[in-house]
Design a protein around this motif. Structure first.
Motif, short mmCIF file in Angstrom:
data_model
loop_
_atom_site.label_atom_id
_atom_site.label_comp_id
_atom_site.label_asym_id
_atom_site.label_seq_id
_atom_site.Cartn_x
_atom_site.Cartn_y
_atom_site.Cartn_z
N ARG A 14 7.55 17.35 -16.95
CA ARG A 14 6.26 17.64 -15.95
C ARG A 14 5.08 17.37 -16.62
O ARG A 14 4.16 16.81 -16.47
CB ARG A 14 6.49 19.04 -15.60
N LEU A 15 5.01 18.23 -18.31
CA LEU A 15 3.76 17.66 -18.85
C LEU A 15 3.82 15.89 -18.83
O LEU A 15 2.03 16.02 -18.95
CB LEU A 15 4.14 19.02 -20.52
N ALA A 16 5.02 15.33 -19.42
CA ALA A 16 4.30 14.12 -19.57
C ALA A 16 4.44 13.53 -18.67
O ALA A 16 2.67 12.05 -18.73
CB ALA A 16 6.17 13.44 -20.32
N ALA A 17 4.67 13.65 -16.98
CA ALA A 17 4.56 13.02 -16.24
C ALA A 17 3.22 13.52 -15.45
O ALA A 17 2.37 12.56 -14.63
CB ALA A 17 5.56 13.66 -15.07
N GLU A 18 2.63 15.26 -15.84
CA GLU A 18 1.14 14.84 -15.19
C GLU A 18 -0.20 14.16 -16.35
O GLU A 18 -1.19 14.75 -16.02
CB GLU A 18 1.25 16.36 -15.05
N SER A 19 0.50 14.15 -17.45
CA SER A 19 -0.85 13.90 -18.47
C SER A 19 -1.30 12.43 -18.52
O SER A 19 -0.46 11.45 -17.65
CB SER A 19 -0.04 13.53 -19.77
N ALA A 20 -2.44 11.74 -18.38
CA ALA A 20 -3.05 10.81 -18.93
C ALA A 20 -2.43 10.58 -19.98
O ALA A 20 -2.22 8.61 -19.85
CB ALA A 20 -4.72 10.56 -18.31
N SER A 21 -2.08 10.35 -20.60
CA SER A 21 -1.40 10.09 -22.00
C SER A 21 -0.22 9.67 -21.73
O SER A 21 0.30 10.25 -20.69
CB SER A 21 -2.17 10.54 -22.71
N ARG A 26 6.51 6.33 -26.06
CA ARG A 26 5.34 5.19 -26.33
C ARG A 26 6.11 3.53 -27.52
O ARG A 26 6.84 4.02 -28.34
CB ARG A 26 4.58 5.38 -27.13
N PRO A 27 6.59 2.95 -26.47
CA PRO A 27 7.63 1.72 -27.73
C PRO A 27 6.71 1.19 -28.38
O PRO A 27 5.76 0.47 -28.68
CB PRO A 27 8.22 0.16 -26.47
N VAL A 335 -6.45 16.37 -27.86
CA VAL A 335 -5.99 15.96 -28.94
C VAL A 335 -5.40 14.19 -29.70
O VAL A 335 -5.72 13.72 -30.41
CB VAL A 335 -5.53 16.67 -29.82
N TRP A 336 -3.66 14.44 -28.75
CA TRP A 336 -3.17 13.82 -29.66
C TRP A 336 -3.65 11.99 -29.47
O TRP A 336 -3.75 11.49 -29.88
CB TRP A 336 -1.53 13.54 -28.72
N GLN A 337 -4.44 12.35 -28.44
CA GLN A 337 -4.87 10.16 -27.37
C GLN A 337 -6.01 10.19 -28.29
O GLN A 337 -5.93 9.24 -28.38
CB GLN A 337 -5.80 10.85 -25.79
N GLU A 338 -6.74 11.20 -28.32
CA GLU A 338 -8.24 10.58 -29.19
C GLU A 338 -7.96 10.10 -30.98
O GLU A 338 -8.66 9.49 -30.94
CB GLU A 338 -8.88 12.27 -29.42
N GLY A 343 -7.18 4.84 -33.93
CA GLY A 343 -6.16 3.95 -35.03
C GLY A 343 -5.15 4.60 -35.35
O GLY A 343 -5.08 3.92 -36.24
N VAL A 344 -4.49 5.86 -35.18
CA VAL A 344 -3.85 6.69 -35.94
C VAL A 344 -2.69 7.09 -34.53
O VAL A 344 -3.20 8.22 -33.84
CB VAL A 344 -4.60 7.61 -36.41
N PHE A 345 -1.90 6.98 -35.43
CA PHE A 345 -0.48 7.32 -33.96
C PHE A 345 0.19 8.02 -34.63
O PHE A 345 0.19 8.49 -35.76
CB PHE A 345 0.63 6.21 -34.12
N THR A 346 0.46 9.53 -34.20
CA THR A 346 0.75 10.87 -33.98
C THR A 346 1.76 11.56 -32.99
O THR A 346 2.42 10.79 -32.75
CB THR A 346 0.13 12.15 -34.96
N ASN A 347 2.48 12.16 -34.03
CA ASN A 347 3.31 13.14 -32.79
C ASN A 347 2.67 14.67 -32.52
O ASN A 347 2.32 15.72 -32.59
CB ASN A 347 4.76 13.76 -33.63
N ALA A 348 2.49 14.75 -30.87
CA ALA A 348 2.76 15.62 -29.99
C ALA A 348 3.77 16.69 -29.91
O ALA A 348 4.41 15.96 -29.31
CB ALA A 348 1.47 15.65 -28.32
#
Length: 412
Positions: A14-21, A26-27, A335-338, A343-348
């Motif tokens: 649900r959280l993933a579906a409702e998020s704009a991020s 992500r491939p 924060v993850w999207q910011e 230019g940095v890929f992290t894990n939420a």
């Protein structure tokens, strides 16, 4: 009538579906210190390939040679037609490296931990750290053993649970060595002492520490000077070894029992030849290039110091698992999207991987990162801090109590 396909979506779904991020699934179009995503090149700061071996030319060439010789798959389980000389060589090498009489390799690290179910039944009791990996939790559920969970790294709580248990039953203490989200270490000397005092066996999951901790990279047992003092060690080949697969290392009779009695071993296709060959090549590098571990810890120290100076809460980590606690799940995704925009890929990381209201951004440096990469990661966090603004205090959750616990940073 109830429909088994009509279940509600999980909270994470649900959280993933409702998020704009789109923080999950992500491939990526490239691998290494920098990766491709959505047509951009960004710094990869969320990968478990701590030593950067998954793309090392020596490792990929070893995998390619095995691929040409053996093909893509063993096309069967180890017990029947799936055992190669590669598997046996890897088992011998891992037993000697970790410090046990024998080893068993499995197709994944999750399956290695599930194999523990074959050691347990409903008359046994397992005492498990509340922050243990999900595969350890599932192994206990599968076995039918009683499950007693002690507060994260709380020796007093573990002692009380052991003291209150039936001494006539089989008792097993199970803990991660280096915790994959918190970045802290289990208080292994105290756990070993309690297990001995109460007559319990001890299993340590070294998924994130084997190859990284200790003077020779042999894991948390070597780090604490307790090699050979743990009854059974499990681990994975998908972190420091840059491959895929699992391991169990311990007394030969126990390993042999698991070889013939663990369903996750008996009924799974064998580890692919290329993966076994890659793990062997990585082990050669781990043993001969300690500077890789030193580089990772140097990056981790810089990240921890820099993030704390910016006001981020990084808990008690002293290892290359750097948690940045945000608290609220939706705020964590922002924060993850910011960070990705910078230019940095992290894990939420949100529940159920961590406790509710303890959502975090997980950062993991690699040996292949440069100082410039670390600067970019810190710069992205500074920009995210400016754009998001002050964060509310994060609940204390299950952080370990204060006390004398040797820092993993001594490795460097």
């Amino acid at each position: 009538m109830a429909d088994v396909f009509g279940k509600k979506r999980s909270a994470l779904h649900r959280l993933a579906a409702e998020s704009a991020s789109r923080p999950y699934y992500r491939p990526l179009t490239a691998r290494g210190a920098e990766v491709g995503i959505d047509g951009r090149t960004v710094v990869m700061a969320g990968c478990n390939d701590y030593l950067g071996l998954s793309t090392d030319p020596r490792v990929t060439e070893a995998a390619a040679r095995a691929l040409r010789r053996y093909g893509v798959s063993c096309s069967g389980a180890r017990v029947l037609n799936g055992t190669l000389t590669l598997h046996e060589e890897l088992e011998d090498r891992l037993a000697a490296f970790v410090g046990g009489e024998a080893a068993l390799v499995t197709t994944t690290g999750f399956q290695a931990n599930l194999a523990l179910a074959a050691l347990l039944d409903e008359d046994d009791t397992v005492f498990a750290d509340m922050s243990n990996h999900a595969s350890l939790v599932d192994a206990v559920r599968l076995s039918g053993a009683a499950h007693r969970r002690y507060r994260h790294c709380d020796l007093g709580h573990l002692d009380r649970l052991l003291a209150a248990s039936d001494p006539a039953s089989g008792r097993l203490v199970v803990t991660d060595g280096m915790f994959s989200m918190e970045g802290d270490l289990c208080p292994l000397p105290g756990i070993v002492a309690l297990a001995r005092h109460h007559g319990a066996r001890l299993v340590v999951d070294g998924a994130h520490d084997i190859g990284l901790l200790g003077a020779r990279g042999r894991g948390v047992t070597e780090h604490f000077g307790l090699t050979g003092e743990v009854d059974l060690v499990t681990g994975t080949l998908s972190k420091c070894f840059g491959s895929v697969g699992g391991m169990l290392v311990g007394p030969a009779p126990v390993v042999e029992h698991l070889r013939y009695g663990a369903r996750s071993v008996l009924f799974s296709a064998a580890m692919p030849p290329a993966s076994a060959a890659a793990a062997l090549a990585s082990l050669d590098i781990i043993e001969s290039e300690p500077e890789r571990r030193q580089r990772v810890f140097g990056h981790a120290r810089r990240l921890l110091a820099g993030l704390r100076s910016q006001g981020w809460d990084t808990g008690r980590s002293a290892t290359p698992v750097v948690p940045v606690y945000v608290g609220d799940s939706r705020l964590c995704l922002r924060v993850w999207q910011e960070l990705l925009d910078a230019g940095v890929f992290t894990n939420a990381v949100v529940a159920p991987a961590v406790a509710r209201n303890r959502a975090l951004i997980r950062v993991t440096p690699q040996a292949v990162h440069t100082d410039a990469h670390i600067d970019r990661i810190l710069g992205a966090f500074a920009e995210a801090r400016r754009r998001v603004g002050p964060l509310p205090p994060v609940p204390s959750g299950k952080l370990p109590p204060a006390g004398p616990r040797r820092s993993a940073a001594v490795v460097a």
